[in-house]
Every structure is written in structure tokens, then in C-alpha cells.
Scaffold this motif. Structure first.
Motif, short mmCIF file in Angstrom:
data_model
loop_
_atom_site.label_atom_id
_atom_site.label_comp_id
_atom_site.label_asym_id
_atom_site.label_seq_id
_atom_site.Cartn_x
_atom_site.Cartn_y
_atom_site.Cartn_z
N MET A 1 0.84 -1.19 0.00
CA MET A 1 0.00 0.00 0.00
C MET A 1 0.87 1.24 0.00
SD MET A 1 -2.48 1.48 2.97
CE MET A 1 -1.02 2.02 3.85
N ILE A 2 0.58 2.20 -0.87
CA ILE A 2 1.27 3.47 -0.91
C ILE A 2 0.27 4.56 -0.60
CG2 ILE A 2 2.56 5.10 -2.34
CD1 ILE A 2 3.61 2.77 -3.95
N SER A 3 0.62 5.48 0.31
CA SER A 3 -0.30 6.54 0.69
C SER A 3 -0.50 7.52 -0.46
CB SER A 3 0.22 7.27 1.93
OG SER A 3 1.50 7.82 1.69
N GLU A 4 -1.53 8.34 -0.34
CA GLU A 4 -1.96 9.18 -1.45
C GLU A 4 -1.10 10.43 -1.65
OE1 GLU A 4 -6.04 10.04 -0.85
OE2 GLU A 4 -6.69 7.97 -1.13
N THR A 5 -0.29 10.80 -0.65
CA THR A 5 0.53 12.00 -0.78
C THR A 5 1.47 11.84 -1.97
OG1 THR A 5 0.45 12.23 1.61
CG2 THR A 5 2.07 13.57 0.43
N LEU A 44 1.78 3.44 13.25
CA LEU A 44 2.86 4.20 12.63
C LEU A 44 2.47 4.75 11.25
CD1 LEU A 44 5.72 5.24 12.78
CD2 LEU A 44 6.55 3.00 12.01
N LEU A 45 1.81 3.94 10.44
CA LEU A 45 1.36 4.43 9.14
C LEU A 45 0.46 5.65 9.29
CD1 LEU A 45 0.57 1.02 7.39
CD2 LEU A 45 2.13 2.75 6.48
N SER A 46 -0.46 5.58 10.23
CA SER A 46 -1.39 6.68 10.46
C SER A 46 -0.65 7.93 10.91
CB SER A 46 -2.44 6.28 11.50
OG SER A 46 -3.08 5.09 11.13
N ASN A 47 0.33 7.74 11.79
CA ASN A 47 1.11 8.86 12.30
C ASN A 47 1.87 9.56 11.17
OD1 ASN A 47 4.01 9.74 13.26
ND2 ASN A 47 2.69 9.97 15.06
N LEU A 48 2.56 8.79 10.35
CA LEU A 48 3.36 9.39 9.29
C LEU A 48 2.50 10.04 8.21
CD1 LEU A 48 6.24 6.77 8.91
CD2 LEU A 48 6.24 8.92 10.16
N GLN A 49 1.43 9.39 7.85
CA GLN A 49 0.55 9.99 6.84
C GLN A 49 -0.05 11.30 7.32
OE1 GLN A 49 -2.25 7.03 5.43
NE2 GLN A 49 -0.62 5.60 4.87
N ALA A 50 -0.39 11.35 8.60
CA ALA A 50 -0.93 12.60 9.16
C ALA A 50 0.11 13.71 9.14
CB ALA A 50 -1.43 12.38 10.58
N GLY A 51 1.40 13.35 9.15
CA GLY A 51 2.47 14.34 9.08
C GLY A 51 2.84 14.73 7.67
N GLY A 52 2.11 14.23 6.68
CA GLY A 52 2.35 14.59 5.30
C GLY A 52 3.39 13.74 4.60
N PHE A 53 3.79 12.63 5.21
CA PHE A 53 4.80 11.77 4.61
C PHE A 53 4.13 10.74 3.69
CE2 PHE A 53 6.47 13.14 8.74
CZ PHE A 53 7.69 13.69 8.35
N GLU A 202 -8.45 2.40 4.72
CA GLU A 202 -7.51 1.65 3.88
C GLU A 202 -6.36 1.08 4.71
OE1 GLU A 202 -5.44 3.99 1.01
OE2 GLU A 202 -4.84 2.26 -0.20
N VAL A 203 -5.80 1.91 5.61
CA VAL A 203 -4.72 1.43 6.47
C VAL A 203 -5.23 0.31 7.38
CG1 VAL A 203 -3.30 2.06 8.47
CG2 VAL A 203 -3.31 3.51 6.45
N ALA A 204 -6.41 0.49 7.95
CA ALA A 204 -6.97 -0.54 8.82
C ALA A 204 -7.13 -1.87 8.07
CB ALA A 204 -8.30 -0.08 9.39
N LYS A 205 -7.57 -1.80 6.81
CA LYS A 205 -7.73 -3.02 6.01
C LYS A 205 -6.40 -3.72 5.81
CE LYS A 205 -11.84 -1.85 3.28
NZ LYS A 205 -12.35 -1.51 1.92
N GLU A 206 -5.34 -2.93 5.56
CA GLU A 206 -4.02 -3.52 5.33
C GLU A 206 -3.50 -4.26 6.57
OE1 GLU A 206 -1.83 -3.54 2.68
OE2 GLU A 206 -3.45 -2.77 1.42
N CYS A 207 -4.00 -3.89 7.72
CA CYS A 207 -3.46 -4.42 8.98
C CYS A 207 -4.37 -5.45 9.63
CB CYS A 207 -3.17 -3.28 9.94
SG CYS A 207 -1.90 -2.13 9.34
N LEU A 208 -5.45 -5.85 8.97
CA LEU A 208 -6.33 -6.89 9.50
C LEU A 208 -5.63 -8.24 9.51
CD1 LEU A 208 -9.69 -5.99 7.68
CD2 LEU A 208 -9.12 -5.54 10.08
N GLY A 209 -6.10 -9.13 10.36
CA GLY A 209 -5.56 -10.49 10.41
C GLY A 209 -6.67 -11.52 10.36
#
Length: 486
Positions: A1-5, A44-53, A202-209
């Protein structure tokens, strides 16, 4: 998964492949579950995406490749160390500008170093975080890490990645150690979990088990989401690394917990794993008990089942709320326990780890424990709430353990088992006898190393809960292992 930024350098977040530790007959000495939910990357994904990364998530569990990376003889048995999932060498080290690896279990140190050496081979900086790098930064820095993050709250992330991408000053760094050994101590207060950005669906889906304790896991409760509703602990048990993080006890509000859980539901989750450090730590605060009731009510209204692998301290389920003292009321709080452990066949608490640890002998290291008769009374109340599965954990192999104390402990465990079965004959009640692990950075871990009782320095052995590695003052590690598997 690649974020939209767009038009931004990529930060690659890599989930380690799974460890497989087995003998020649294929017997597994580690619980091999490749498809557990991935809560650390969700945060971590959520944190970085919220920071614009711009982020790229690579899950190296997601495959059937298997590679050997070592062997070790334990109890005269040759054990093979393999990793399972995706071939580490297939990841292009130049495909991201910065790499990030999380190592929360020392068991995975060797696999993490294999990945670290590969990702750093083309000169891209690799960041290490998680409990093991916090405990021993130098082992990762010696093997090619550019940075080890020591602040587990997330407060270090944005200044660090801005610096590594050439967008921020070194002076802004906080809670990290650089490859040259320079440590930038925490200049910012740790984040509260309340401050963590919510994950996208989308992030939550990637991290489901699809796997957890039960094998097979009930189909109607798949997939499985995850949440980390609090961090830190108000206790200072000498075997535990959590008090060493320096965060104090910090929690999400009920509103934030339910927002996070609703995103898991939107992502398709039918159940969630709460990997809390000390969920019931909130009851020591005014209105904390009501927070627990509100969260459990909201979880049921979201039609979610929950599993508790950690975080439910028995002493905090009493009317005394864990406030130790001569007049502490250890009467079970039946309303609170029912909220936590009720199960109606579809929603509620499906399974929980009960931290029995040492109810009879070896209590000194476990201030949170309650006297034996009160302990049993709490367990009986939990079982009456309807929970269908309990993992009842006890740690063995403490320095003073001998055959007599372990025999007495075994009798006590059988006593609990029979009493629980008398209340609910259908309950799955598994006694889980973990051997002591000398966790790095803990008082107990340091004392064991200084005592000369540790027999193995291989992390795949001493960091495991099913491979005894420590002699007691009276027993060899082999004898401790015999007790574990009897």
C-alpha cells in the motif's frame, strides 16, 4: 500500500517475516501465526501519513517462502531457525528513501538484522524502533541502523523523518540515537494514545488479520482488527520492560477508543485484539471505572468481539481498584467484570489471557497479585460472566524455584481448573506455563544475567517462552523445561 501523498519521497515500513523454530521432526517451539493483525504498523502508518509523509507498507509475512538462517542445540536437540513469508532479498533497497523496521520481540532480532543489512546495503537510512532496539540500541547501530527511536509514544517521528529527508534540522530531534552514538534525549513530552491520528479505513484493512489464539479461528469472527488503547503502566513489576519506557500511564478516552474501533468495523473487522499495556490502569483515575463500562458497551453496540492478550490486571477488577493498603477491598467488582468478560455467543469477550503468574510461590516480583483465596474468587466471577476461552498464565523458572514449589504450584493450578470447570463445563481453560525470559533492560533480566544462571545467549532461545534457558538455584534449565511440558 502506498499513501496518497504525491511527489514526496517514500518511507518504507516493513513488517518482519515470521520466525519458525523447529526440530528435525517438524515440532514447532514457537507459535507460528503468520496472519495476526498488525497493530504497530497501523499506528505508525497513520502517524506518518498525518504528518504529510508518503508511505509504503511491505508485509514480509505475506508469502510462503522459507529460508534458514541458523541452528542451535538446545537440550541436545538441534533446532532450526527459519524465517517464513517473503524473501527479504526481493525488496529493492533503493525503492524508498528511508526504511523503518519495528522489533518488539527479542526473538526476532536476528531476522531484523538480516533485513536491516539488506535494506541499508545501498546507502538508504534505516530506522529501528520497538521494544528490543529501545533495550539495546547498540546491537542495531553496529549492524547498519542510521537511527534507533527510543520514544515509543510517536513524539519522535515527525522531527526524525523530516531530518532524514532533508526537511528539518537536527536540533529538532528528540528521543533518538544516531549511528555515531549521539543521543537526542526526549525534549517533547510523550504523546498520549489520544493524540495518535486515527487510521484511514484503507490502512486498517491492510493491517487486518485472520489468526490468533484459536486454531482454527471462528470464521464468523474474521477478519480481526486491532487497537492499542493505552500505553505504559502504573506498576513497576521487575520482570516487565513497560515501566522502562518513560511514558508513564497514558490512555485513549472512551470516545477515541470507539472511533478507532468503528474504523476497524468499517474495514471489515468482526473482532478485535486489544494489545493494551494496562487497560485497567484507567480505573485508578476518577471516572475510570465508568470509562471501562462505556468502552465495553460501545464495543458491543459496534457488534465486535474482543480478545485480550494482555492488560487486564485482576487487582483492578476489585472494589479496591488496585490501591494497595491494609484496608484495600479485594471484593470482585461484579458489574465491571461482567462488562469485561460477558459473551453472548456472538459479541463480547471471546478470549482473554488471565495473568495468574505466581499465585502461590514467588510473589515478591508481582506486586499486582492478590492473595490466593481472593484470586480464586475473582477467577470464579470472570468465568460466570460467560467468557468461552481463558489462557491462564503462570511463569516458571524463577531463581528460587525447586521441585517442591513447582509441585505445590501444579496442585494449585489443578485446583483452579476443576473449580472453573464446575462453574462452566464448556469453557476452554488453558493453563499456559511460560518459562521466565530475562527481558533486556528489566531489573529481573539484569539480576539473572549477573547471577550466572543464564545458559544461552541466543535470542531465539532466551527470549522464547517455550525454550527454557535459565537454571534456578535448585534446578537445571532442562528440569525447568520438563516441568513446563509435563
Amino acid at each position: 500500500m502506498i499513501s496518497e501523498t504525491q511527489n514526496a519521497p517514500l518511507i518504507g515500513l516493513v513488517e518482519l517475516p515470521q520466525l519458525k523454530l523447529s526440530d528435525a521432526e517438524g515440532n514447532d517451539f514457537y507459535s507460528l501465526r503468520k496472519w495476526e493483525p498488525i497493530v504497530s504498523k497501523q499506528v505508525l502508518l497513520s502517524n506518518l501519513q498525518a504528518g504529510g509523509f508518503q508511505t509504503k507498507f511491505i508485509n514480509l509475512r505475506d508469502g510462503d517462502y522459507e529460508e534458514n538462517y541458523g541452528r542451535i542445540t538446545w537440550r541436545g536437540i538441534e533446532l532450526t531457525k527459519n524465517y517464513v513469508g517473503v524473501d527479504i532479498k526481493t525488496v529493492d533497497p533503493e525503492s524508498c528513501e528511508v526504511w523503518c523496521i519495528t522489533v518488539n520481540f527479542t526473538l526476532y532480532r536476528e531476522i531484523a538484522i538480516l533485513l536491516l543489512k539488506h535494506l541499508s546495503s545501498k546507502g538508504k537510512p534505516v530506522v529501528l524502533g520497538g521494544s528490543d532496539p529501545v533495550a539495546d540500541p547498540q546491537v542495531y547501530l553496529r549492524n547498519g541502523a542510521a537511527v534507533v527511536v527510543k520514544d515509543k509514544s510517536g513524539a519522535a517521528n515527525w522531527p526524525l523523518f523530516n531530518y532524514l529527508l532533508g526537511k528539518g534540522p537536527k536540533e529538532a530531534l528528540t528521543g533518538v540515537v544516531l549511528a555515531d552514538g549521539t543521543e537526542y534525549r526526549k525534549r517533547k513530552p510523550p504523546f498520549y494514545p489520544e493524540e495518535w491520528p486515527l487510521p484511514s479505513v484503507e490502512v486498517a484493512k491492510e493491517c487486518l488479520g485472520t489468526q490468533y489464539w484459536m486454531d482454527p479461528f471462528p470464521e464468523h469472527l474474521k477478519p480481526i482488527g486491532s487497537i492499542f488503547p493505552d500505553m505504559g503502566c502504573d506498576r513497576h513489576c521487575d520482570f516487565c520492560q513497560t515501566p522502562t519506557y518513560g511514558t508513564g500511564y497514558r490512555r485513549m478516552t472512551p470516545q477515541r477508543v470507539l472511533q478507532w474501533l468503528d474504523i476497524q468495523r468499517q474495514a471489515g473487522a468482526k473482532s478485535v485484539v486489544s494489545v493494551s499495556d494496562q487497560f485497567l490502569g484507567r480505573v485508578i483515575f476518577p471516572d475510570g471505572r465508568e470509562e471501562v463500562l462505556e468502552i465495553m458497551k460501545g464495543m458491543r453496540e459496534l457488534d465486535l468481539a474482543v480478545l485480550w492478550p494482555n492488560g487486564l490486571e485482576l487487582r483492578k477488577m476489585t472494589k479496591g481498584r488496585g490501591h494497595s493498603g491494609k484496608r484495600e477491598d479485594l471484593t470482585p467488582d461484579e458489574e465491571l467484570i461482567n462488562a469485561l468478560y460477558h459473551w453472548d455467543g456472538r459479541i463480547g469477550t471471546l478470549a482473554a489471557y488471565i495473568p495468574a503468574e505466581r499465585p502461590i510461590f514467588g510473589r515478591e516480583a508481582y506486586a499486582k497479585l492478590v492473595p490466593w483465596q481472593q484470586h480464586k474468587r475473582i477467577i470464579h466471577t470472570i468465568v460466570r460472566a460467560g467468557i468461552p476461552m481463558i489462557s491462564y498464565g503462570v511463569i516458571i523458572g524463577l531463581p528460587d524455584d525447586d521441585d517442591y514449589s513447582l509441585c505445590q504450584l501444579e496442585e494449585a493450578l489443578w485446583e483452579v481448573y476443576h473449580e472453573v470447570k464446575a462453574i462452566n463445563p464448556d469453557i476452554i481453560f488453558q493453563t499456559t506455563p511460560f518459562v521466565i525470559s530475562p527481558i533486556l533492560g528489566t531489573p529481573q533480566g539484569e539480576a539473572i544475567r549477573k547471577s550466572g544462571l543464564l545458559r544461552f545467549d541466543d535470542p531465539a532461545i532466551f527470549a522464547g517462552f517455550w525454550t527454557a534457558s535459565i537454571d534456578t538455584k535448585h534446578l537445571t534449565y532442562e528440569q525447568v523445561s520438563d516441568w513446563q511440558f509435563r
